[in-house]
Design a protein around this motif. Sequence first.
Motif, mmCIF file in Angstrom:
data_model
loop_
_atom_site.group_PDB
_atom_site.id
_atom_site.type_symbol
_atom_site.label_atom_id
_atom_site.label_comp_id
_atom_site.label_asym_id
_atom_site.label_seq_id
_atom_site.Cartn_x
_atom_site.Cartn_y
_atom_site.Cartn_z
ATOM 1 N N GLU A 173 47.314 57.246 58.034
ATOM 2 C CA GLU A 173 47.973 56.899 59.407
ATOM 3 C C GLU A 173 48.609 55.607 59.335
ATOM 4 O OE1 GLU A 173 48.110 58.894 61.990
ATOM 5 O OE2 GLU A 173 46.997 60.601 60.927
ATOM 6 N N TYR A 174 49.731 55.373 60.051
ATOM 7 C CA TYR A 174 50.544 54.345 59.916
ATOM 8 C C TYR A 174 49.907 52.974 60.434
ATOM 9 C CZ TYR A 174 53.995 51.019 61.022
ATOM 10 O OH TYR A 174 54.874 49.749 61.293
ATOM 11 N N LEU A 175 49.806 52.194 59.857
ATOM 12 C CA LEU A 175 49.111 50.884 60.311
ATOM 13 C C LEU A 175 49.986 49.706 60.693
ATOM 14 C CD1 LEU A 175 46.250 49.677 60.669
ATOM 15 C CD2 LEU A 175 46.329 48.621 58.340
ATOM 16 N N THR A 176 50.872 49.313 59.928
ATOM 17 C CA THR A 176 51.682 48.080 60.032
ATOM 18 C C THR A 176 52.849 48.231 59.142
ATOM 19 O OG1 THR A 176 51.967 45.770 60.993
ATOM 20 C CG2 THR A 176 50.433 46.396 58.954
ATOM 21 N N THR A 177 53.705 47.155 59.312
ATOM 22 C CA THR A 177 54.790 46.794 58.285
ATOM 23 C C THR A 177 55.017 45.461 58.058
ATOM 24 O OG1 THR A 177 55.911 48.915 58.600
ATOM 25 C CG2 THR A 177 57.264 47.144 57.633
ATOM 26 N N TYR A 178 55.259 44.847 57.162
ATOM 27 C CA TYR A 178 55.682 43.315 56.808
ATOM 28 C C TYR A 178 56.661 43.369 55.856
ATOM 29 C CZ TYR A 178 52.749 43.946 52.679
ATOM 30 O OH TYR A 178 52.383 44.146 51.278
ATOM 31 N N ALA A 179 57.704 42.244 55.992
ATOM 32 C CA ALA A 179 58.640 42.120 55.191
ATOM 33 C C ALA A 179 58.352 40.921 54.101
ATOM 34 C CB ALA A 179 59.711 41.529 55.943
ATOM 35 N N ARG A 180 58.734 40.974 52.841
ATOM 36 C CA ARG A 180 58.790 40.175 51.877
ATOM 37 C C ARG A 180 60.171 39.448 51.799
ATOM 38 N NH1 ARG A 180 55.105 44.234 49.122
ATOM 39 N NH2 ARG A 180 57.078 45.245 48.929
ATOM 40 N N CYS A 181 60.637 38.322 51.959
ATOM 41 C CA CYS A 181 61.577 37.643 52.020
ATOM 42 C C CYS A 181 61.591 36.529 51.018
ATOM 43 C CB CYS A 181 61.789 36.975 53.427
ATOM 44 S SG CYS A 181 61.779 37.969 54.883
ATOM 45 N N ASN A 182 62.812 36.611 49.958
ATOM 46 C CA ASN A 182 62.771 35.497 49.110
ATOM 47 C C ASN A 182 63.353 34.435 49.482
ATOM 48 O OD1 ASN A 182 65.516 35.766 48.923
ATOM 49 N ND2 ASN A 182 65.750 37.174 47.270
ATOM 50 N N ASP A 183 63.303 33.238 48.772
ATOM 51 C CA ASP A 183 63.924 31.915 49.228
ATOM 52 C C ASP A 183 65.087 31.609 48.460
ATOM 53 O OD1 ASP A 183 63.151 31.637 46.480
ATOM 54 O OD2 ASP A 183 61.703 30.099 46.913
ATOM 55 N N GLY A 184 65.767 32.666 47.945
ATOM 56 C CA GLY A 184 67.046 32.482 47.430
ATOM 57 C C GLY A 184 67.114 31.975 46.005
ATOM 58 N N SER A 185 65.915 31.486 45.663
ATOM 59 C CA SER A 185 65.687 30.971 43.965
ATOM 60 C C SER A 185 65.544 32.211 42.944
ATOM 61 C CB SER A 185 64.346 30.130 43.720
ATOM 62 O OG SER A 185 63.080 30.862 44.112
ATOM 63 N N SER A 186 65.126 33.440 43.445
ATOM 64 C CA SER A 186 65.062 34.663 42.491
ATOM 65 C C SER A 186 65.571 35.840 42.952
ATOM 66 C CB SER A 186 63.399 34.731 42.489
ATOM 67 O OG SER A 186 63.075 36.052 41.730
ATOM 68 N N TRP A 187 65.821 36.597 42.076
ATOM 69 C CA TRP A 187 66.447 38.217 42.542
ATOM 70 C C TRP A 187 65.438 38.881 43.073
ATOM 71 C CZ3 TRP A 187 64.133 42.731 40.740
ATOM 72 C CH2 TRP A 187 63.197 42.458 39.702
ATOM 73 N N ASN A 188 63.983 38.894 42.945
ATOM 74 C CA ASN A 188 62.976 39.543 43.645
ATOM 75 C C ASN A 188 62.368 38.650 44.817
ATOM 76 O OD1 ASN A 188 60.259 38.220 42.803
ATOM 77 N ND2 ASN A 188 61.487 38.505 40.860
#
Length: 292
Positions: free
Chosen positions: A195-210
Motif C-alpha cells: 500500500e502506498y505510504l508517502t513520497t519524498y524527493a532527493r535533491c542535489n546541491d549542484g556539486s554532483s550529478w547524482n
Amino acid sequence: MTKIGIIGTPGGWSSEMLADTVDRKTGYRELIPLSEISLDLETGSAWFGDTDLSKLDALIVKKAGTHYSPALLDRLEMLRFLHERGLKIYSNPFKIMRVLDRLSCTVTLNNGGIPMPPTTITENIEAAIKAVESYGEAVFKPMFSSKARGMVVMRPSEALREDVERFTQEHGIMYIQKKMELGGQDLGVVFLGGEYLTTYARCNDGSSWNTTTRSGGKYKAFTPTNSTIELARKAQALFGLDFTCVDVAETEEGPVIFEVSAFGGFKGIQTACGMDAAELYVDYVLKKVEQP
C-alpha cells in the motif's frame, strides 16, 4: 513476550531505530548483524551468540550488510533456509535477493513492462563504447551498490576506451544506463504491505550529478502525480516486498523507474514527511505475527 529480531547494522541509524521500536512495543531487543550468524543445517538452528533465531517469532530485515556485494546473497540464503522452515521474516529473503542484484531487478522490471532509462548490459568493450556514443552520456553502475557508490559517468572522448576497460576490469559485466535529465532531483516512493505510504524527493546541491545524501543531496517533501504513484505501485508489486522504496524520476517523457529497494527509505520518510517508518513497519509486522 513476542520476540522479533532485527537483521541490521549495530550503530546504523535505521537499524537501531527499528530495534528500539520493537523493544518499546514488545520488551524484547535483539539487533543481529547477518555476517555473525552461524547456521546449523542438521538441527535447523541459526545462532547469534546465545540466541537461536529459529526460535524467535519473527525477523525484520533492515540491512544485510554494510557493503553491497554478491556475498550478501549468500547471507540471505541462510535466512531463506529459516524462512522456508517456518520462521516469519519480513521481507521474504528470496524476494530481497531479487532486488539486491541490479541486473535481476532490472530484468524483472523490464519484463513487467516498467519504463526505465535506456540500458545496455555487456561484457564487450566495443558494445560498451557504442552504447556511450549512442546515449551521449551514460552512467556505468556496479551490479551491487547503494548511494551511487562505484558509479561512473562516461561520455564520448579520446579516453573512453581506457575508462571502459578500467571499469570492466574492476566490475566485470557492465551495466550502462543513459544519463537522464532529472532537474536535480529524483523520488523515493514508499510502500508498506503493497500500500502506498508517502513520497519524498532527493535533491542535489549542484556539486554532483547524482542526488544521494552521500553526495550532498537533501530530502524534501514531494507530492507526486497519480500516474507516478501507480507506476511505482506496479513496479513494487513485481517483487512482493513488505517494505520498499521505489526510485523514480519524472522526466519530460513521463516517469521512469531506476530500481526497487528492499532497504531504503527510513530517513527520507522521517526527514521529509515527518513519518516514523520504524513505528509503522513494526506495527505492520506485529499484526502479521499475531495472525494465526
